[in-house]
Design a protein around this motif. Structure first.
Motif, short mmCIF file in Angstrom:
data_model
loop_
_atom_site.label_atom_id
_atom_site.label_comp_id
_atom_site.label_asym_id
_atom_site.label_seq_id
_atom_site.Cartn_x
_atom_site.Cartn_y
_atom_site.Cartn_z
N LEU A 168 0.77 -1.24 0.00
CA LEU A 168 0.00 0.00 0.00
C LEU A 168 0.81 1.30 0.00
CD1 LEU A 168 -3.24 -0.77 2.01
CD2 LEU A 168 -3.02 -0.03 -0.37
N PRO A 169 1.80 1.46 0.88
CA PRO A 169 2.48 2.76 0.90
C PRO A 169 3.16 3.07 -0.42
CG PRO A 169 3.14 1.39 2.76
CD PRO A 169 2.35 0.53 1.84
N ALA A 170 3.72 2.06 -1.04
CA ALA A 170 4.39 2.27 -2.31
C ALA A 170 3.37 2.71 -3.35
CB ALA A 170 5.07 0.99 -2.75
N HIS A 171 2.17 2.21 -3.23
CA HIS A 171 1.14 2.48 -4.21
C HIS A 171 0.58 3.88 -4.06
CE1 HIS A 171 -2.07 1.07 -6.93
NE2 HIS A 171 -1.09 0.30 -7.32
N ALA A 172 0.60 4.40 -2.85
CA ALA A 172 -0.10 5.63 -2.55
C ALA A 172 0.41 6.81 -3.37
CB ALA A 172 0.02 5.95 -1.06
N ASP A 173 1.67 6.82 -3.76
CA ASP A 173 2.17 7.94 -4.53
C ASP A 173 2.76 7.49 -5.85
OD1 ASP A 173 2.05 10.61 -4.63
OD2 ASP A 173 3.26 10.96 -2.85
N ASN A 174 2.07 6.56 -6.47
CA ASN A 174 2.58 6.04 -7.73
C ASN A 174 1.84 6.68 -8.90
OD1 ASN A 174 3.51 4.61 -9.83
ND2 ASN A 174 3.04 2.60 -9.00
N TYR A 175 2.58 7.31 -9.78
CA TYR A 175 1.99 7.96 -10.94
C TYR A 175 2.34 7.24 -12.22
CZ TYR A 175 0.85 11.92 -7.93
OH TYR A 175 0.33 12.73 -6.97
N SER A 176 2.37 5.92 -12.17
CA SER A 176 2.76 5.21 -13.39
C SER A 176 1.69 5.45 -14.47
CB SER A 176 2.96 3.73 -13.12
OG SER A 176 1.74 3.13 -12.85
N VAL A 177 2.17 5.64 -15.69
CA VAL A 177 1.28 5.99 -16.80
C VAL A 177 0.69 4.71 -17.39
CG1 VAL A 177 1.18 7.08 -19.07
CG2 VAL A 177 2.69 8.02 -17.30
N PRO A 178 -0.65 4.60 -17.43
CA PRO A 178 -1.25 3.41 -18.04
C PRO A 178 -0.79 3.25 -19.49
CG PRO A 178 -2.91 4.79 -16.97
CD PRO A 178 -1.64 5.57 -16.96
N LYS A 179 -0.64 2.01 -19.89
CA LYS A 179 -0.14 1.74 -21.26
C LYS A 179 -1.10 2.29 -22.31
CE LYS A 179 3.42 -1.09 -22.55
NZ LYS A 179 4.13 0.16 -22.44
N ASN A 180 -0.57 3.01 -23.27
CA ASN A 180 -1.37 3.50 -24.39
C ASN A 180 -0.45 3.85 -25.55
OD1 ASN A 180 -2.68 5.89 -25.99
ND2 ASN A 180 -4.35 4.84 -24.99
N ALA A 207 -0.79 5.17 -28.54
CA ALA A 207 -0.90 6.47 -29.21
C ALA A 207 -0.27 7.56 -28.35
CB ALA A 207 -2.36 6.79 -29.49
N PHE A 208 -0.55 7.53 -27.04
CA PHE A 208 0.04 8.51 -26.13
C PHE A 208 1.56 8.38 -26.13
CE2 PHE A 208 1.71 9.47 -21.88
CZ PHE A 208 1.31 10.80 -21.73
N GLU A 209 2.04 7.16 -26.07
CA GLU A 209 3.49 6.95 -26.06
C GLU A 209 4.15 7.46 -27.33
OE1 GLU A 209 5.00 2.87 -25.14
OE2 GLU A 209 3.53 3.15 -23.53
N ALA A 210 3.52 7.18 -28.47
CA ALA A 210 4.11 7.59 -29.74
C ALA A 210 4.09 9.11 -29.90
CB ALA A 210 3.36 6.93 -30.90
N GLU A 211 3.02 9.76 -29.45
CA GLU A 211 2.85 11.17 -29.79
C GLU A 211 3.20 12.13 -28.66
OE1 GLU A 211 2.47 11.90 -32.71
OE2 GLU A 211 1.49 10.20 -33.68
N ALA A 226 6.87 11.28 -20.45
CA ALA A 226 5.42 11.10 -20.37
C ALA A 226 4.92 11.72 -19.06
CB ALA A 226 5.08 9.61 -20.41
N TYR A 227 4.20 12.84 -19.18
CA TYR A 227 3.63 13.42 -17.96
C TYR A 227 2.44 12.57 -17.54
CZ TYR A 227 6.45 17.54 -19.01
OH TYR A 227 7.50 18.37 -19.27
N PRO A 228 2.31 12.28 -16.23
CA PRO A 228 1.22 11.39 -15.79
C PRO A 228 -0.15 12.03 -15.98
CG PRO A 228 2.95 11.59 -14.11
CD PRO A 228 3.22 12.65 -15.14
N PRO A 229 -1.08 11.34 -16.62
CA PRO A 229 -2.45 11.86 -16.80
C PRO A 229 -3.09 12.22 -15.45
CG PRO A 229 -2.17 9.79 -18.00
CD PRO A 229 -0.91 10.02 -17.24
N GLN A 230 -2.68 11.50 -14.39
CA GLN A 230 -3.29 11.69 -13.06
C GLN A 230 -3.00 13.08 -12.48
OE1 GLN A 230 -1.19 9.34 -14.09
NE2 GLN A 230 -1.37 7.39 -13.00
N MET A 231 -2.06 13.83 -13.07
CA MET A 231 -1.64 15.10 -12.44
C MET A 231 -2.44 16.31 -12.89
SD MET A 231 2.39 14.90 -11.81
CE MET A 231 3.12 13.58 -10.83
#
Lengths: 154, 126
Positions: free
Chosen positions: A16-28, A30-34, A41-46
């Motif tokens: 849990l603690p590791a997860h609480a501040d994780n901004y990993s970018v979901p795989k996509n 088109a987003f990765e390419a462009e 890759a700026y995190p969409p969550q921000m």
């Protein structure tokens, strides 16, 4: 039996603690390419959805760069960003006049987390811009911004 | 039947990866209606034309080397095909970046002649 219950609990505590501040970018793809050719890759969550929509409506004048896309890709990436946009934890991403902010680095949450860093530090040749997250957060690409992996370069 | 499929697959693969860097030189020369000059390409690539950037601000004056984005500092792989086999193999990608980068450096699109000259110069890099 007791052991069986303790184990999952222990695992949950560890994860849990590791997860609480994780901004990993979901795989996509088109987003990765462009959206990662000029910068990380700026995190969409921000940012909230309305900020992403506003940003994606102005790609031909994107912070002094032409980042224009064909309409199909633009719409697909907007959908991805909106679907993964920030929740309550992100705080407000609007300016004083209630317009959506386009920069993560102008949000209240970013300013609060970086209060102790001076403008001069952000301008160092090794950093260049507050938007250059990877200069200080070496693991930013994997969504890890934790204080354990921060190092401000000279 | 299997033969037809194999041929179809081959043709498909061929159309998807039809472009080589030379094909772009040929295409731009044809559009410009005249031959390219590598020397003019070098000058065009490394000279600012009123704006904040030249092509070399991000791709360096020696495109066999990696560059860095002038604003974000992100590393950019070498632009010369001899140093980077992925370059100039996809028309959609090439057209997209000429459109964007010409706009950023010149505030207009690049002419076919300018693109042909740049191609000739990049192809001459060894």
């Amino acid at each position: 039996m007791k052991k069986l219950i303790v184990l999952p609990l222990l695992l949950a505590v560890l994860v849990l603690p590791a997860h609480a501040d994780n901004y990993s970018v979901p795989k996509n793809p088109a987003f990765e390419a462009e959206c990662t050719s000029c910068h990380m890759a700026y995190p969409p969550q921000m940012l909230h959805a309305d900020s992403w929509r506003a940003l994606m409506n102005g790609l031909s004048k994107h912070f002094g760069s032409d980042a224009s896309l064909d309409e199909k890709r633009r719409a697909a990436i907007t959908d991805f960003l909106v679907a993964n946009a920030g929740g309550r934890k992100t705080g407000t991403t609007r300016d004083a006049g209630s317009q959506p902010l386009l920069r993560i680095t102008e949000t209240a949450r970013f300013e609060k987390k970086h209060r102790e860093i001076s403008a001069a530090t952000f301008k160092r040749a090794s950093i260049k811009s507050p938007a250059n997250c990877t200069a200080c957060h070496a693991q930013a690409a994997t969504g890890n911004y934790s204080e354990h992996s921060v190092r401000i370069p000279k | 039947m299997r033969r037809t499929l194999a041929i179809a697959a081959l043709l498909f693969a061929a159309t998807v990866h039809a472009e080589t860097p030379r094909d772009f030189l040929t295409r731009f020369e044809k559009e410009a209606g005249s031959t390219a000059s590598a020397e003019r390409g070098a000058r065009f690539f490394t000279t600012k034309q009123g704006g904040e950037w030249s092509c070399s601000s991000c791709h360096t004056e020696r495109p066999m080397q990696a560059g860095r984005h002038a604003k974000t500092d992100k590393p950019i792989n070498p632009l010369a095909p001899a140093a980077n086999a992925e370059r100039f193999t996809d028309a959609a990608k090439v057209d997209k970046w000429f459109r964007r980068n010409c706009n950023d450096t010149l505030n207009r699109t690049c002419s076919a002649q300018e693109k042909a000259d740049v191609m000739a110069w990049l192809l001459a890099q060894k």
